[in-house]
Design an enzyme around this catalytic site. Structure first.
Site, PDB file in Angstrom:
ATOM      1  N   GLU A 149       0.791  -1.230   0.000  1.00  0.00           N
ATOM      2  CA  GLU A 149       0.000   0.000   0.000  1.00  0.00           C
ATOM      3  C   GLU A 149       0.822   1.278   0.000  1.00  0.00           C
ATOM      4  OE1 GLU A 149      -3.347   0.082   2.745  1.00  0.00           O
ATOM      5  OE2 GLU A 149      -3.353  -2.084   2.759  1.00  0.00           O
ATOM      6  N   ASP A 159      -2.520  -4.496   3.589  1.00  0.00           N
ATOM      7  CA  ASP A 159      -2.600  -4.680   5.041  1.00  0.00           C
ATOM      8  C   ASP A 159      -3.469  -5.882   5.431  1.00  0.00           C
ATOM      9  OD1 ASP A 159      -0.946  -2.558   5.478  1.00  0.00           O
ATOM     10  OD2 ASP A 159      -2.526  -1.129   5.929  1.00  0.00           O
ATOM     11  N   ASP A 196      -6.110  -6.695   7.110  1.00  0.00           N
ATOM     12  CA  ASP A 196      -7.428  -6.464   7.700  1.00  0.00           C
ATOM     13  C   ASP A 196      -8.460  -6.386   6.575  1.00  0.00           C
ATOM     14  OD1 ASP A 196      -6.907  -4.016   6.528  1.00  0.00           O
ATOM     15  OD2 ASP A 196      -6.762  -2.898   8.401  1.00  0.00           O
ATOM     16  N   TYR A 253       1.218  -4.740  13.357  1.00  0.00           N
ATOM     17  CA  TYR A 253       0.154  -3.986  12.695  1.00  0.00           C
ATOM     18  C   TYR A 253      -0.711  -3.254  13.717  1.00  0.00           C
ATOM     19  CZ  TYR A 253      -3.412  -2.838   9.259  1.00  0.00           C
ATOM     20  OH  TYR A 253      -4.272  -2.150   8.434  1.00  0.00           O
ATOM     21  N   HIS A 294      -4.933 -11.350  13.985  1.00  0.00           N
ATOM     22  CA  HIS A 294      -3.930 -10.359  14.370  1.00  0.00           C
ATOM     23  C   HIS A 294      -3.457 -10.597  15.793  1.00  0.00           C
ATOM     24  CE1 HIS A 294      -5.006  -8.456  10.759  1.00  0.00           C
ATOM     25  NE2 HIS A 294      -6.060  -7.803  11.194  1.00  0.00           N
TER      26      HIS A 294
END
Length: 688
Positions: free
Chosen positions: A9, A82, A84, A298, A341
Site C-alpha cells: 500500500e 494490510d 485487515d 500492525y 492479528h
C-alpha cells in the site's frame, strides 16, 4: 529483471520489504485504494440488487498504468496489502484491475514487517477471502447510502456543506447527550468530616465512616453537627486493624483503541496523530547498518493475543534485565475480534526505546516507548501491595484510615497505566498500630461539597465510550472525531468537546427524521451483522437490502416534512468601517471571525481578538490579546502588531518577576497551572 511483483500500500512499506526479499522480487506501492465508488454520484444501484459502481479513483490513473506494466512482465504477482478487511478489499480491487482470479494463491499477509515474518508469509500465499471483502463492501455501501441520502436533505433544509453518517452521528449524539446531562444537572449538597491523627511521632489522615457501626449520611450541616457534638476530647481507640495482601495485574498489550486512549492521556496525542506515528513505526524505520525494520506489529487490531515467540523473547529479556521473580507466570490468553492479528507490540523486545531513540523523531520515540513498555510490562509478574485499614472509634463514632505499601513492584517497575480515576499504585504508609491502642486527633475538619455534573468528553474518553458501546471500528475513531470538528458540530475547549448550535440543530433533525441512524442499539446490531458477513454467516446484499428498505422511507418523509431552518449570524456589536453595515460573527476554517453583513457587496472581514486585561510587556502601549494559530492553538501577542512583535505561547499575568523584572506567565501542565518567569527560574506555588 525481477521475476515476481509484490504490491503493497505505501512506498515506505515497499522500500522495507524489497530489502528483505532480494533481487527476484520487485515491490511497488498502490498508494492505498485504487478503486472506489464515484464521489459525484451515489454509486450504488439500488434498483439492480445494490450493485456497486466502482471507478478508478481520480488521480490514480498513472499508478494503475504502472501497476499493469509491471504485472505484465512478472511471472507471479503477490498482493501484500494490510492484514485487515480494508487491506483485503484493496487486494480484491487490485486483482480486478490486473485480471487475477480471486481464488489464485497470490495473497500474502504479515502482522509485522521483519525479515523473518515477511519471508515466511511468502511461503504460505492464499486466495482472496471474499467474506472479508464483502464485509468491507457492506460497510462502504451503508456509509454511502446514509451519507448521500441524508446530506442533501441537510444541505437543502439547514445549511450547505453539512453531512451525517452512521458513526459520526452517534458520536455527535453522545457529546450532545452529555451536554444536556450537564445542563439539567442539579447539584446536591453533601459534607465530609476528615481528621488528622497522631500516633507517637507519625501523622496520618482518616475519614468519618460510621455512627454505631451503620453508614451515616451527611447531607447538610445539621447532620454534621450531630456527629461533631458527640465527640468528646481528642482520644480515639483503634478498634480494628485489617491487613490484606492485594495483587495487581498488568494491563494487556495495546489494541488500536487502548493505544489511542493511553497516548491521549500520557502523551497528549490526538487519535489521528497516534495512528500516523504508529503507521510509520509499523512500515519501517531506517536503523542505519541494520537496515530498515518495522518496529511494531500492525496497528489496527481489536486483539490482545500475543504470539508464543514474542512472549518467550519478552520473558527472556525480563529475566536478564530484572530477574526471574519479575517474569509472569500467567497462562491466560488475550482475546480479540480479529484474532488473526496480534495486539500492538514491538517486533522485538530487545530493541529497547533507549537504543532506538537515535533513529526516531521525538514523537516517534515517545509512542514507541509507550508501546514497548506496555507490552513488556504485560509479560511481567503482578505487583503485590500490602493494604491496611485502621478503624478509629470514640463514642460510637468511627473514622477509617486506609494505607498501602508496595511489597513487590513487579510490572510497576516499568509501567503503570494512566487512568482518570486511578491512584497509579502510590504508597500511603500508616504507622504500625495494634488494636486497643489510642491515637490523638490533632484536627477534625468538616467540609461542604456539592455533587458535580458528569465531565464533558475528552478525545480519549469519547474513543473509550465508542469502543465500549461497540460503535464503528477502532480504525474509524480518529476520522470520525476529525469530521465532527471540521463540520463545526463540536468545538474543542480545554481539551473537552462542546457541541455548537449547528451541531445541536443537525442532531435534532437526524433524531427526528432518521432515528435509527443515531440509535446506539441499531448501530451496534449493524456492526454485529458486518462481523457475520466477515465469517460468511450472512450475505452482504441481504444486510444492505434490509436496511435500505426502511431507510428510504425515512428519507422520503424528511424531504417532505422537514422544515427549512434559517441559522442567523450572531451580531458582533460593531459596524463595518468600510460601508457602515453591522458586522456579524461567522465560522471559518480556523474558527470564528467578523464579517460585514452586507456581503457580497462588501467583503470586509476582521479577526476576533480577545483582550486579557494585561498591557504588552514589550512596548507597554498595546494590550495583550489572545489569538489562534492555523492549527487552532492559542497564543498571545500585542494588539499593536506589526508595530510591536511581542508574542508568547504562555499567558502573561500582568506582573513582573521579583528576581529579574521580566514578565511572568501562566504555565499550564495537565490539570494544574503555575506562574513562572519568562526569563529566569522563578516559580510561584502551583494552582490546581
Amino acid at each position: 529483471m525481477a521475476e515476481n511483483l509484490v504490491i503493497v500500500e505505501s512506498p515506505a512499506k515497499a522500500k522495507t520489504i524489497e530489502k528483505y526479499l532480494g533481487k527476484k522480487y520487485k515491490v511497488i506501492a498502490s498508494m492505498g485504494h485504487v478503486r472506489d465508488l464515484p464521489r459525484s454520484q451515489m454509486g450504488v444501484d439500488v434498483e439492480n440488487d445494490y450493485e456497486p459502481k466502482y471507478i478508478t479513483i481520480r488521480g490514480k490513473g498513472p499508478v494503475v498504468k504502472e501497476l499493469k506494466r509491471h504485472a505484465k512482465k512478472a511471472k507471479k504477482v503477490y498482493l501484500a496489502s494490510d492484514p485487515d478487511r480494508e487491506g483485503e478489499a484493496i487486494a480484491w480491487h487490485l486483482a480486478n484491475i490486473l485480471n487475477i482470479e480471486d481464488s489464485k494463491e497470490n495473497r500474502v499477509v504479515f502482522n509485522e514487517i521483519t525479515k523473518d515474518a515477511v519471508k515466511d508469509s511468502f511461503k504460505h500465499p492464499r486466495g482472496i477471502e471474499m467474506e472479508l471483502v464483502d464485509a468491507q463492501q457492506a460497510r462502504r455501501m451503508l456509509d454511502r447510502l446514509v451519507g448521500y441520502n441524508i446530506s442533501p436533505v441537510l444541505w437543502k433544509k439547514v445549511k450547505k456543506g453539512l453531512s451525517a453518517g452512521r458513526v459520526q452521528s452517534v458520536a455527535l449524539r453522545l457529546v450532545i447527550d452529555r451536554e444536556n446531562e450537564i445542563r439539567n444537572f442539579n447539584p446536591e449538597e453533601y459534607w465530609k468530616i476528615e481528621g488528622e491523627f497522631r500516633y507517637k511521632r507519625s501523622k496520618f489522615n482518616a475519614k468519618f465512616l460510621h455512627l454505631k457501626d451503620k453508614p451515616f449520611k451527611l447531607p447538610n450541616k445539621d447532620e454534621v453537627d450531630k456527629i461533631t457534638t458527640q465527640l468528646d476530647g481528642d482520644q480515639f481507640e483503634v478498634t480494628k486493624v485489617t491487613k490484606k495482601e492485594k495483587t495487581r495485574q498488568p494491563s494487556n498489550p495495546f489494541t488500536t483503541s487502548t493505544l489511542q486512549q493511553e497516548a491521549a492521556r500520557k502523551l497528549n496525542f490526538k487519535a489521528r496523530k497516534t495512528m500516523m506515528l504508529a503507521q510509520q513505526l509499523y512500515e519501517g524505520i531506517d536503523l542505519k547498518r541494520k537496515g530498515t525494520v518495522g518496529l511494531i506489529t500492525y496497528m489496527r487490531t481489536d486483539s490482545t493475543r500475543i504470539s508464543d515467540q514474542a512472549k518467550a523473547e519478552a520473558k527472556s529479556f525480563i529475566e536478564e534485565t530484572y530477574g526471574k521473580s519479575y517474569v509472569s507466570r500467567r497462562k491466560a490468553k488475550g482475546q480479540g475480534d480479529q484474532d488473526a492479528h496480534e495486539a500492538i507490540r514491538p517486533t522485538s523486545s530487545n530493541r529497547t526505546p533507549s537504543e532506538m531513540k537515535q533513529f526516531l523523531t521525538r514523537d516517534q520515540y515517545r509512542l514507541y516507548k509507550l508501546i514497548w513498555e506496555r507490552f513488556v510490562a504485560s509479560q511481567m509478574a503482578p505487583a503485590i501491595l500490602d493494604t491496611v485499614a485502621l478503624d478509629l472509634t470514640q463514642n460510637d463514632i468511627k473514622f477509617r484510615a486506609n494505607g498501602q505499601t508496595i511489597k513487590f513492584k513487579g510490572f510497576m517497575t516499568l509501567y503503570v497505566e494512566s487512568k482518570d480515576d486511578n491512584d497509579n499504585g502510590k504508597e500511603n504508609k500508616l504507622p504500625n498500630i495494634e488494636e486497643g491502642e489510642m491515637v490523638t486527633a490533632t484536627k477534625i475538619e468538616p467540609s461542604q461539597h456539592f455533587t458535580q455534573p458528569p465531565p464533558r468528553y475528552t478525545e480519549a474518553r469519547l474513543v473509550k465510550t465508542l469502543e465500549e458501546l461497540k460503535i464503528g471500528r477502532p480504525s474509524t475513531y480518529a476520522p470520525t472525531i476529525d469530521t465532527i470538528q471540521k463540520r463545526n458540530y463540536v468545538k474543542n475547549e480545554s481539551k473537552r468537546f462542546v457541541p455548537t448550535e449547528l451541531g445541536e440543530i443537525v442532531n435534532e433533525q437526524v433524531k427526528d427524521y432518521f432515528p435509527e441512524i443515531i440509535d446506539v442499539d441499531f448501530t451496534v446490531n449493524m456492526e454485529t451483522l458486518l462481523d457475520k458477513i466477515a465469517v460468511g454467516d450472512i450475505g452482504w446484499k441481504k444486510v444492505i437490502s434490509d436496511f435500505y428498505s426502511s431507510f428510504k422511507l425515512d428519507v422520503e418523509r424528511a424531504e417532505e416534512e422537514m422544515e427549512k431552518i434559517e441559522i442567523k449570524d450572531e451580531p458582533a456589536g460593531e459596524d463595518c468601517e468600510v460601508c457602515g453595515s453591522p458586522m456579524v460573527i461567522k465560522m471559518g476554517r480556523y474558527g470564528k471571525f467578523m464579517a460585514c453583513s452586507n456581503f457580497p457587496d462588501c467583503r470586509n472581514t476582521k479577526a476576533i481578538v480577545k483582550e486579557i486585561g494585561v498591557k504588552c510587556p514589550t512596548c507597554h502601549k498595546g494590550e495583550v490579546v489572545e489569538r489562534k494559530s492555523k492549527k487552532n492553538r492559542v497564543f498571545y501577542g500585542c494588539s499593536r502588531y506589526p508595530e510591536c512583535d511581542f508574542v508568547t505561547w504562555d499567558k502573561p499575568v500582568g506582573r513582573s518577576c521579583p528576581k529579574c523584572e521580566h514578565y511572568l506567565v501562566e504555565k499550564k501542565q495537565r490539570r494544574k497551572s503555575q506562574v513562572v518567569c519568562s526569563n529566569c527560574d522563578y516559580k510561584e506555588e502551583e494552582q490546581k
